[in-house]
Write an enzyme that holds these catalytic residues in place. Sequence first.
Site, PDB file in Angstrom:
ATOM      1  N   SER A   1       0.858  -1.178   0.000  1.00 24.88           N
ATOM      2  CA  SER A   1       0.000   0.000   0.000  1.00 24.88           C
ATOM      3  C   SER A   1       0.891   1.223   0.000  1.00 24.88           C
ATOM      4  CB  SER A   1      -0.898   0.012   1.235  1.00 24.88           C
ATOM      5  OG  SER A   1      -1.712   1.168   1.258  1.00 24.88           O
TER       6      SER A   1
ATOM      7  N   ARG B   1      -0.276  -4.174  -6.970  1.00 29.11           N
ATOM      8  CA  ARG B   1      -1.470  -4.817  -6.416  1.00 29.11           C
ATOM      9  C   ARG B   1      -2.703  -4.094  -6.925  1.00 29.11           C
ATOM     10  NH1 ARG B   1      -4.988  -7.942  -5.123  1.00 29.11           N
ATOM     11  NH2 ARG B   1      -5.282  -8.939  -3.089  1.00 29.11           N
TER      12      ARG B   1
ATOM     13  N   CYS C   1      -0.194  -6.780 -17.403  1.00 31.18           N
ATOM     14  CA  CYS C   1       0.506  -7.442 -16.290  1.00 31.18           C
ATOM     15  C   CYS C   1       1.772  -6.669 -15.942  1.00 31.18           C
ATOM     16  CB  CYS C   1       0.865  -8.873 -16.661  1.00 31.18           C
ATOM     17  SG  CYS C   1       1.885  -9.690 -15.396  1.00 31.18           S
TER      18      CYS C   1
ATOM     19  N   CYS D   1       4.701 -14.090 -10.957  1.00 27.68           N
ATOM     20  CA  CYS D   1       3.443 -13.487 -10.523  1.00 27.68           C
ATOM     21  C   CYS D   1       3.560 -12.784  -9.174  1.00 27.68           C
ATOM     22  CB  CYS D   1       2.367 -14.570 -10.450  1.00 27.68           C
ATOM     23  SG  CYS D   1       0.751 -13.967  -9.929  1.00 27.68           S
TER      24      CYS D   1
ATOM     25  N   CYS E   1      -1.057  -9.747  -8.056  1.00 25.53           N
ATOM     26  CA  CYS E   1      -1.740  -8.453  -8.097  1.00 25.53           C
ATOM     27  C   CYS E   1      -3.203  -8.598  -8.503  1.00 25.53           C
ATOM     28  CB  CYS E   1      -1.016  -7.485  -9.019  1.00 25.53           C
ATOM     29  SG  CYS E   1      -1.234  -7.780 -10.790  1.00 25.53           S
TER      30      CYS E   1
ATOM     31  N   CYS F   1      -4.803  -9.684 -14.036  1.00 20.30           N
ATOM     32  CA  CYS F   1      -5.229 -10.549 -15.132  1.00 20.30           C
ATOM     33  C   CYS F   1      -6.627 -11.097 -14.889  1.00 20.30           C
ATOM     34  CB  CYS F   1      -4.225 -11.678 -15.334  1.00 20.30           C
ATOM     35  SG  CYS F   1      -3.922 -12.699 -13.868  1.00 20.30           S
TER      36      CYS F   1
END
Length: 580
Positions: A84, A333, A525, A549, A552, A555
């Site tokens: 964050s 994210r 992505c 990966c 997040c 996709c």
Amino acid sequence: MPVGILGGLRRGSANPPYDYDNNKVFEEDRAMRESMEFDVVIVGAGPAGLSAACRLMQLAAEQERALEVCVVEKGSEVGAHILSGAVIEPRALDELFPDWKERGAPLNTPVSEDRLYLLKSAGQAIRLPDPLVPKTLHNQGNYVASLGNLVRWLGEQAEQLGVQIFPGFAAAEVLYREDGSVKGVATGDMGVAADGSRKDSFEPGIELHAKYTLFAEGCRGHLGQQLRRRFELERNADPQHYGLGIKELWDIDSARHQPGLVIHGSGWPLQGDASGGFFLYHAENNQVVVGLIVDLNYVNPWLSPFDEFQRMKHHPVLKHYLEGGKRVSYGARAIAKGGFNALPEMVFPGGLLIGCEAGTLNFAKIKGTHTAMKSGMLAAETVFEALVDGDEGGRALEAFDERFRASWLYEELYRSRNFGPALHRFGALGGGAFNFLEQSLFSGQLPITLRDRDEDHARLRPAADFSSIAYPKPDGLLSFDKLSSVFLSNTNHAENQPCHLVLKDAEVPVASNLPCYAEPAQRYCPAGVYEVSGDEREGWRFQVNAQNCLHCKTCDIKDPAQNIVWTTPEGGGGPNYPNM
């Protein structure tokens, strides 16, 4: 014709059936599972889940009742997957732990100044005078902090109160009772090879049974999506809307560092129908966090949020602080930004959705920590009351809705209900003017409610409608490539495991998405998971690099065919964010 497609395959065959809503597993694996019993199981050790756990144990201590509470977390440690900005409003923390300063909560940098910019071009910007900044973007009394570190601290408080926390175990399946209510969750099997066979390290998952289960997986939670469909929790809500937040942590020159300075802005480089905004926060120890949130309702399939962020850092407003500094971490994210209008029904038989799993982020403030914490606390109070009344796994949680409506959380989200729809409907300038009037002059109480019912993935238009975007090459000083960025996220997945990015139809990326949308997965992505290689003569190949990966969920959200389903990889996999 396509040469082939890699990735997205489940156990045993090239195109196996998979029941996305009922968690199809092999019966022999289920039979091998052991089970554990708890009063409450919480999925996700984020601010919502840990606040719920702490509040439950506080209430149990007050009434001298024994309570067994378990938190299961897919990250390798508490805080590993937390990402964050973050500017944190301490309102909920004040309620949960009034003595948080004495307890050593890592909120050490109070906001000292707010600045809001509109970037007009690559070299021009307008700073808005403070009187023209909406009230929701004023941060007096808030703190620049690492949410990951705050969550680690919350985990320590929870364990001291008696909560059992299991990091490194991914909740992979929802369990149901015979009456249809949620019974708990099962963690994923460990030591399964990519072809579905069992490695020497194989360990079956564990069933965690509970009287109530709280789901706090964060934005676009895999199990939460299944619960929404099974119990029709969105039947009275607008579609959820999302943004992709990309963030970097930098060490900068002490001469350019202003502890507590908070900078927000919008405009360039996002143009046309693309919208979003940037942030740059001065934290402690000569560090800044810089990031860009791109609304995932954009229409141009050539757009790359990662590359927009990289070129944005060259704008003088940001370059002034970053130049000469060193990038030390990277992450991305998705965030749920639909707000009040997109809130689902949070209660279902046997449990609740809380925090960003439910979509409680207040996009008008660009903050979701205090709202997530409060939702977890309200859920804990409701569940504890039900347990005291002897309603074990029953349907008495409807009391949550009444408790929620009487809270400051409901009031805050209601007052911001038009913020996102106004920006989407009227654009940055028109929407910004509307939001200034509504938030600053009418305190969110205008007698109208704007709606935004177009789903983000459905907004994408054919690639032929646009010219491709030529992004500048990274200079290695302010801008960087995806792979070196992923390296800084400490992302790791165990080798030789089933791909957790499931393609419902393995032919869609090349047969449909490529000719129509130039296969946008290779651009939306932010971690280089998806690639297209080959040519017209030899055929095209769609490659899934699942080991990259970042979890997040972009996709799962933005794929125009809704063909990609994010499922849980082996527990402990994914990023390991330090100080993010």
